[in-house]
Every structure is written in structure tokens, then in C-alpha cells.
Design a protein around this motif. Sequence first.
Motif, mmCIF file in Angstrom:
data_model
loop_
_atom_site.group_PDB
_atom_site.id
_atom_site.type_symbol
_atom_site.label_atom_id
_atom_site.label_comp_id
_atom_site.label_asym_id
_atom_site.label_seq_id
_atom_site.Cartn_x
_atom_site.Cartn_y
_atom_site.Cartn_z
ATOM 1 N N LEU A 13 -43.254 62.091 -52.324
ATOM 2 C CA LEU A 13 -42.111 62.463 -53.284
ATOM 3 C C LEU A 13 -41.509 60.863 -53.748
ATOM 4 C CD1 LEU A 13 -40.456 65.358 -51.452
ATOM 5 C CD2 LEU A 13 -41.865 65.461 -53.431
ATOM 6 N N ASN A 14 -42.034 60.054 -53.570
ATOM 7 C CA ASN A 14 -41.596 58.640 -53.898
ATOM 8 C C ASN A 14 -40.317 58.290 -53.713
ATOM 9 O OD1 ASN A 14 -42.307 56.024 -55.171
ATOM 10 N ND2 ASN A 14 -41.418 56.773 -57.057
ATOM 11 N N GLU A 15 -39.925 58.863 -52.408
ATOM 12 C CA GLU A 15 -38.762 58.344 -51.586
ATOM 13 C C GLU A 15 -38.625 57.043 -51.046
ATOM 14 O OE1 GLU A 15 -36.630 61.676 -50.264
ATOM 15 O OE2 GLU A 15 -37.116 63.033 -51.726
ATOM 16 N N ILE A 16 -39.954 56.731 -50.470
ATOM 17 C CA ILE A 16 -40.046 55.491 -49.836
ATOM 18 C C ILE A 16 -39.258 54.407 -50.427
ATOM 19 C CG2 ILE A 16 -42.284 54.854 -50.827
ATOM 20 C CD1 ILE A 16 -41.081 54.335 -47.171
ATOM 21 N N SER A 17 -39.245 54.281 -51.702
ATOM 22 C CA SER A 17 -38.430 53.165 -52.607
ATOM 23 C C SER A 17 -36.939 53.080 -52.344
ATOM 24 C CB SER A 17 -38.942 53.210 -54.005
ATOM 25 O OG SER A 17 -38.707 54.442 -54.465
ATOM 26 N N MET A 18 -36.478 54.365 -52.035
ATOM 27 C CA MET A 18 -34.954 54.600 -51.922
ATOM 28 C C MET A 18 -34.615 54.687 -50.638
ATOM 29 S SD MET A 18 -34.646 57.311 -54.827
ATOM 30 C CE MET A 18 -36.115 58.278 -54.698
ATOM 31 N N ALA A 28 -44.393 50.565 -38.615
ATOM 32 C CA ALA A 28 -43.219 50.406 -39.478
ATOM 33 C C ALA A 28 -43.119 49.082 -40.523
ATOM 34 C CB ALA A 28 -41.776 50.268 -38.719
ATOM 35 N N ALA A 29 -43.918 48.161 -39.694
ATOM 36 C CA ALA A 29 -44.303 47.086 -40.690
ATOM 37 C C ALA A 29 -45.258 47.256 -41.771
ATOM 38 C CB ALA A 29 -44.689 45.935 -39.769
ATOM 39 N N ARG A 30 -45.961 48.093 -41.611
ATOM 40 C CA ARG A 30 -47.047 48.654 -42.569
ATOM 41 C C ARG A 30 -46.326 49.630 -43.764
ATOM 42 N NH1 ARG A 30 -52.663 49.410 -41.897
ATOM 43 N NH2 ARG A 30 -53.489 48.107 -40.409
ATOM 44 N N LEU A 31 -45.461 50.279 -43.222
ATOM 45 C CA LEU A 31 -44.942 51.361 -44.206
ATOM 46 C C LEU A 31 -43.828 50.662 -44.921
ATOM 47 C CD1 LEU A 31 -44.453 54.375 -45.218
ATOM 48 C CD2 LEU A 31 -42.850 54.437 -43.422
ATOM 49 N N LEU A 32 -43.133 49.554 -44.701
ATOM 50 C CA LEU A 32 -42.262 48.867 -45.241
ATOM 51 C C LEU A 32 -42.757 48.008 -46.402
ATOM 52 C CD1 LEU A 32 -39.178 48.321 -44.864
ATOM 53 C CD2 LEU A 32 -39.913 46.031 -43.759
ATOM 54 N N GLN A 33 -44.086 47.708 -46.520
ATOM 55 C CA GLN A 33 -44.841 47.405 -47.716
ATOM 56 C C GLN A 33 -44.567 48.170 -48.920
ATOM 57 O OE1 GLN A 33 -48.831 46.776 -46.435
ATOM 58 N NE2 GLN A 33 -48.210 45.016 -45.184
ATOM 59 N N SER A 46 -41.857 49.925 -49.677
ATOM 60 C CA SER A 46 -40.540 50.287 -49.823
ATOM 61 C C SER A 46 -40.054 49.164 -50.842
ATOM 62 C CB SER A 46 -39.656 50.013 -48.619
ATOM 63 O OG SER A 46 -39.681 48.618 -48.157
ATOM 64 N N ALA A 47 -38.998 49.316 -51.166
ATOM 65 C CA ALA A 47 -38.237 48.408 -52.286
ATOM 66 C C ALA A 47 -38.053 46.985 -51.686
ATOM 67 C CB ALA A 47 -36.922 49.097 -52.516
ATOM 68 N N ARG A 48 -38.272 46.955 -50.459
ATOM 69 C CA ARG A 48 -37.720 45.753 -49.629
ATOM 70 C C ARG A 48 -39.012 45.166 -48.935
ATOM 71 N NH1 ARG A 48 -31.921 46.727 -47.295
ATOM 72 N NH2 ARG A 48 -32.231 44.296 -46.726
ATOM 73 N N PRO A 49 -40.126 45.111 -49.420
ATOM 74 C CA PRO A 49 -41.341 44.737 -48.490
ATOM 75 C C PRO A 49 -41.331 43.330 -47.839
ATOM 76 C CG PRO A 49 -41.928 44.569 -50.823
ATOM 77 C CD PRO A 49 -40.766 45.179 -50.805
ATOM 78 N N ALA A 50 -40.674 42.385 -48.439
ATOM 79 C CA ALA A 50 -40.699 40.877 -47.934
ATOM 80 C C ALA A 50 -39.356 40.374 -47.439
ATOM 81 C CB ALA A 50 -41.206 40.113 -48.985
ATOM 82 N N ASP A 51 -38.486 41.412 -47.426
ATOM 83 C CA ASP A 51 -37.123 41.007 -46.717
ATOM 84 C C ASP A 51 -37.263 40.929 -45.171
ATOM 85 O OD1 ASP A 51 -34.433 41.134 -45.811
ATOM 86 O OD2 ASP A 51 -33.854 42.535 -47.326
ATOM 87 N N ASN A 52 -37.031 40.005 -44.553
ATOM 88 C CA ASN A 52 -36.944 39.723 -43.142
ATOM 89 C C ASN A 52 -35.985 40.530 -42.403
ATOM 90 O OD1 ASN A 52 -39.242 37.947 -43.099
ATOM 91 N ND2 ASN A 52 -37.825 36.040 -43.154
ATOM 92 N N TYR A 53 -34.915 40.651 -43.111
ATOM 93 C CA TYR A 53 -33.966 41.618 -42.573
ATOM 94 C C TYR A 53 -34.361 42.936 -42.510
ATOM 95 C CZ TYR A 53 -29.664 44.685 -41.624
ATOM 96 O OH TYR A 53 -28.692 45.607 -41.570
ATOM 97 N N ALA A 54 -34.905 43.464 -43.569
ATOM 98 C CA ALA A 54 -35.318 44.672 -43.660
ATOM 99 C C ALA A 54 -36.579 45.024 -42.738
ATOM 100 C CB ALA A 54 -35.793 44.965 -45.065
ATOM 101 N N ARG A 55 -37.268 43.981 -42.572
ATOM 102 C CA ARG A 55 -38.477 44.176 -41.486
ATOM 103 C C ARG A 55 -38.049 44.360 -40.039
ATOM 104 N NH1 ARG A 55 -41.100 39.601 -42.676
ATOM 105 N NH2 ARG A 55 -42.141 40.651 -44.625
ATOM 106 N N LEU A 56 -36.851 43.629 -39.605
ATOM 107 C CA LEU A 56 -36.471 43.801 -38.342
ATOM 108 C C LEU A 56 -35.645 44.896 -38.088
ATOM 109 C CD1 LEU A 56 -34.767 39.946 -37.655
ATOM 110 C CD2 LEU A 56 -36.695 41.031 -36.439
#
Length: 192
Positions: free
Chosen positions: A89-94, A141-146, A148-158
Motif C-alpha cells: 500500500l506504499n505506506e512504508i514511506s510514511m 529491519a535494516a533491510r526494510l528501512l532501505q 522507507s523515507a529515511r534509508p541512510a539516517d543513522n538515528y532511524a537505523r538505530l
Amino acid sequence: MAYGYYQQSARPGWGTNQYQFGPPPTPKFQPQPSWGGTDFYRAHAVTSDPYLFDHAWNRVQEFGGAPAGGMGVGLHEARHWHRRAYGGLNEISMMAPNEVGHAAAYEAYRTWIHNSSMYEPLSGDIERQREALTGLAVAEAARLLQFSARPADNYARLAATEAAAHTASYIFYQVSSHLCMTYCTFGLIYIH
């Protein structure tokens, strides 16, 4: 990667509210009896750097596997986030990073229960199984974050990997306590 797998599976309804998930993708690795959580993480992660797993696992151990003040969620809420992230549903970006972590933990749990090759090498060692499931969840989680809207954000990754670890641990305890209430009385306990 599970996200791409569901996207390419061409199952009817992907991208709609009517989508029904089939079995998750089969892991591309074979766990060994000596493996711990770090090994499961490395086998499934995009990078073999163990920092994300070590950080998340240490945080889980600090809280003893409890939901950790909202960092981890139970099975039903994790399923909700999983549908939003993986259902097309393309909600991953939100989604917020912690929500991505909850979704990834549920996908790791689905992989765990659909593939006995994940837990059988660990015999009945409950703590090693919990650590292994957590390793899978952190890597997912690290794979799925790619996506998302914040794939390279270290805070988001943690935040995502920590939420995945807490949720995986919580789901593991939730499911194992239910199984124990059902089967421990008869001496038939084998948690997976």
C-alpha cells in the motif's frame, strides 16, 4: 529481502487491503548448531558489521525482554505494522522507524515459524532461539528501512533495529508462554 519478494510474487491483491500473505521467502542460509544471534544477523543482513545487532541486543538485555516502555509491541500490533509495510500500500514511506522495526520483527517471526531449519539446529535452547530470532529481526529491519523515507539516517537505523529487537523478543516470550501454558503440563515443550 522480504519486501521485494512480496512485491514480485504477483499474488492477487498486492497493493490492496484484500492482500493475503503467503509463506515468507525461504532464507538463503542454513543455520549451524553453534550459531548465536550475531550469526543469524550476519547471514541475513545487508552488511556483516555486527554493530546494529550488538547495540539492539544489548538494549533488549537491559530491559530483560520486556516491551521496554513502548519500544517493543506484541504479536497483534506487530502484524498491523507488517501489513502496512509489506502489503504494497506504499505506506512504508510514511512509517516511523520504530514502526518499520515492528513490521520487520513480525516478518522475522513469520520466517521463523515457516522454516523449521531456522530453530532446529538450536535444539530446545530457549535463550539461543530468542537471540537468533532477534538477530533475524534486526537484519530484516535494516533491510526494510532501505524502502522507507529515511534509508541512510543513522538515528532511524538505530531506532528501527532497536524496535525490531524488542518486538522480536516480546513476540518470542508471548508465543512461548502461550505454548508452555498449552503443552508444559504434558511435558511436550519444544518452543519455536
